[in-house]
Design a protein around this motif. Sequence first.
Motif, PDB file in Angstrom:
ATOM      1  N   LEU A   9      -0.223  43.006  27.678  1.00  0.00           N
ATOM      2  CA  LEU A   9       0.246  44.100  28.535  1.00  0.00           C
ATOM      3  C   LEU A   9       1.170  45.076  27.825  1.00  0.00           C
ATOM      4  O   LEU A   9       1.586  46.076  28.413  1.00  0.00           O
ATOM      5  CB  LEU A   9       0.978  43.519  29.757  1.00  0.00           C
ATOM      6  CG  LEU A   9       0.192  42.518  30.605  1.00  0.00           C
ATOM      7  CD1 LEU A   9       1.030  42.011  31.768  1.00  0.00           C
ATOM      8  CD2 LEU A   9      -1.106  43.135  31.115  1.00  0.00           C
ATOM      9  N   THR A  10       1.461  44.802  26.562  1.00  0.00           N
ATOM     10  CA  THR A  10       2.449  45.628  25.861  1.00  0.00           C
ATOM     11  C   THR A  10       2.084  47.111  25.859  1.00  0.00           C
ATOM     12  O   THR A  10       2.945  47.974  26.009  1.00  0.00           O
ATOM     13  CB  THR A  10       2.606  45.137  24.415  1.00  0.00           C
ATOM     14  OG1 THR A  10       2.887  43.734  24.437  1.00  0.00           O
ATOM     15  CG2 THR A  10       3.744  45.863  23.727  1.00  0.00           C
ATOM     16  N   ARG A  11       0.795  47.372  25.726  1.00  0.00           N
ATOM     17  CA  ARG A  11       0.366  48.776  25.694  1.00  0.00           C
ATOM     18  C   ARG A  11       0.688  49.525  26.983  1.00  0.00           C
ATOM     19  O   ARG A  11       0.779  50.746  26.991  1.00  0.00           O
ATOM     20  CB  ARG A  11      -1.144  48.852  25.474  1.00  0.00           C
ATOM     21  CG  ARG A  11      -1.570  48.451  24.077  1.00  0.00           C
ATOM     22  CD  ARG A  11      -3.070  48.562  23.935  1.00  0.00           C
ATOM     23  NE  ARG A  11      -3.501  48.299  22.567  1.00  0.00           N
ATOM     24  CZ  ARG A  11      -4.773  48.292  22.196  1.00  0.00           C
ATOM     25  NH1 ARG A  11      -5.721  48.535  23.086  1.00  0.00           N
ATOM     26  NH2 ARG A  11      -5.098  48.063  20.939  1.00  0.00           N
ATOM     27  N   LEU A  12       0.850  48.774  28.064  1.00  0.00           N
ATOM     28  CA  LEU A  12       1.119  49.429  29.342  1.00  0.00           C
ATOM     29  C   LEU A  12       2.499  50.071  29.388  1.00  0.00           C
ATOM     30  O   LEU A  12       2.788  50.862  30.285  1.00  0.00           O
ATOM     31  CB  LEU A  12       0.983  48.418  30.491  1.00  0.00           C
ATOM     32  CG  LEU A  12      -0.437  47.888  30.709  1.00  0.00           C
ATOM     33  CD1 LEU A  12      -0.458  46.851  31.816  1.00  0.00           C
ATOM     34  CD2 LEU A  12      -1.385  49.032  31.045  1.00  0.00           C
ATOM     35  N   LEU A  13       3.345  49.736  28.401  1.00  0.00           N
ATOM     36  CA  LEU A  13       4.650  50.386  28.339  1.00  0.00           C
ATOM     37  C   LEU A  13       4.526  51.878  28.111  1.00  0.00           C
ATOM     38  O   LEU A  13       5.443  52.646  28.395  1.00  0.00           O
ATOM     39  CB  LEU A  13       5.497  49.752  27.226  1.00  0.00           C
ATOM     40  CG  LEU A  13       6.002  48.335  27.521  1.00  0.00           C
ATOM     41  CD1 LEU A  13       6.583  47.696  26.276  1.00  0.00           C
ATOM     42  CD2 LEU A  13       7.039  48.366  28.634  1.00  0.00           C
ATOM     43  N   LYS A  14       3.353  52.300  27.607  1.00  0.00           N
ATOM     44  CA  LYS A  14       3.127  53.748  27.453  1.00  0.00           C
ATOM     45  C   LYS A  14       3.048  54.461  28.802  1.00  0.00           C
ATOM     46  O   LYS A  14       3.160  55.680  28.866  1.00  0.00           O
ATOM     47  CB  LYS A  14       1.831  53.992  26.680  1.00  0.00           C
ATOM     48  CG  LYS A  14       1.911  53.613  25.213  1.00  0.00           C
ATOM     49  CD  LYS A  14       0.648  54.029  24.468  1.00  0.00           C
ATOM     50  CE  LYS A  14       0.769  53.704  22.986  1.00  0.00           C
ATOM     51  NZ  LYS A  14      -0.480  54.033  22.245  1.00  0.00           N
TER      52      LYS A  14
END
Length: 269
Positions: A84-89
């Motif tokens: 889910l790290t990419r969702l920080l964008k």
Amino acid sequence: MKIRVIDFNLQYTIESGQFFGYKKQKTSIYSFALDKQLITIRQSKDNLFIDSNIPDLLSKINDFFDLNNNISELYKIFEKDLNLTRLLKLKGLRIIKQNPWDAIGSFIISSNNNIKRIQQIWHSLAEHLGENKILFPTPEKLTKAGETYLRRLGLGFRAEYLKKTSEIIYKNPGIIDQINNANYESAKEILMEFPGVGPKIADCVLLFGFQKYESFPIDIWISRIMSKLYFNDQKISNDEILSFAKNNWGMWAGYVQQYLYHGARIGLL
DNA sequence: TTCCAGGACCCTG
DNA sequence: CAGGGTCATGGA
């Protein structure tokens, strides 16, 4: 009026398929009804610029965009889970607090439909049957309009669903409060008795119209991305996805879902 | 022309 | 319980 905001992105929030009653004027200038009046809004960095003279605007904006909710906990979930790290964008995307009936009607229209056409139908309904031609029509208006009229506005097979559900709520408006006061499971059961409302639309309504943040709507996008991220691309039942979401994300499941949905749609995942 | 879209509903095996 | 067809419409 100028309002300072933190952890809020107007474009992600409005254009992530949770809300259909807006119009985009130019790049990143939106108009929609708030407290029954049309407002115009845009964002520049941490400031919202709003053209409106409705009273108590600040608290209504905070309420509508869920700005009093501290979503740093959500970001912690994204940081801990490498999937889910990419969702920080997508930081700043928030769950809009919609009028319950608006959410019910809007998502009945959404069935087997695309977002552009959902918006077209939403605005067509508002212009022909809604108060001041900008609000989603009341159950009474839709009941009296009838199925044939709704079909002429392009609702197709959804006309019957919307008319019948409108009639139920028109005759028993207290059922909205019943749903609101019920817990998640009971509220979902009540909603699924409405014609045209199944498990997915019920979850959308509970999330966007009743602020039951543990609900996790599963459409084709969520089904695919959950299978890819957590089940090795295998076929997976919706019940298994639901229990996974509940066990891992609890009261943040609805927010995680909205980030997953938007992230998947814009090719982030 | 064919396919698909923030599904629900109904029927079969 | 799982798996399929059907339902309107318009845009790609």
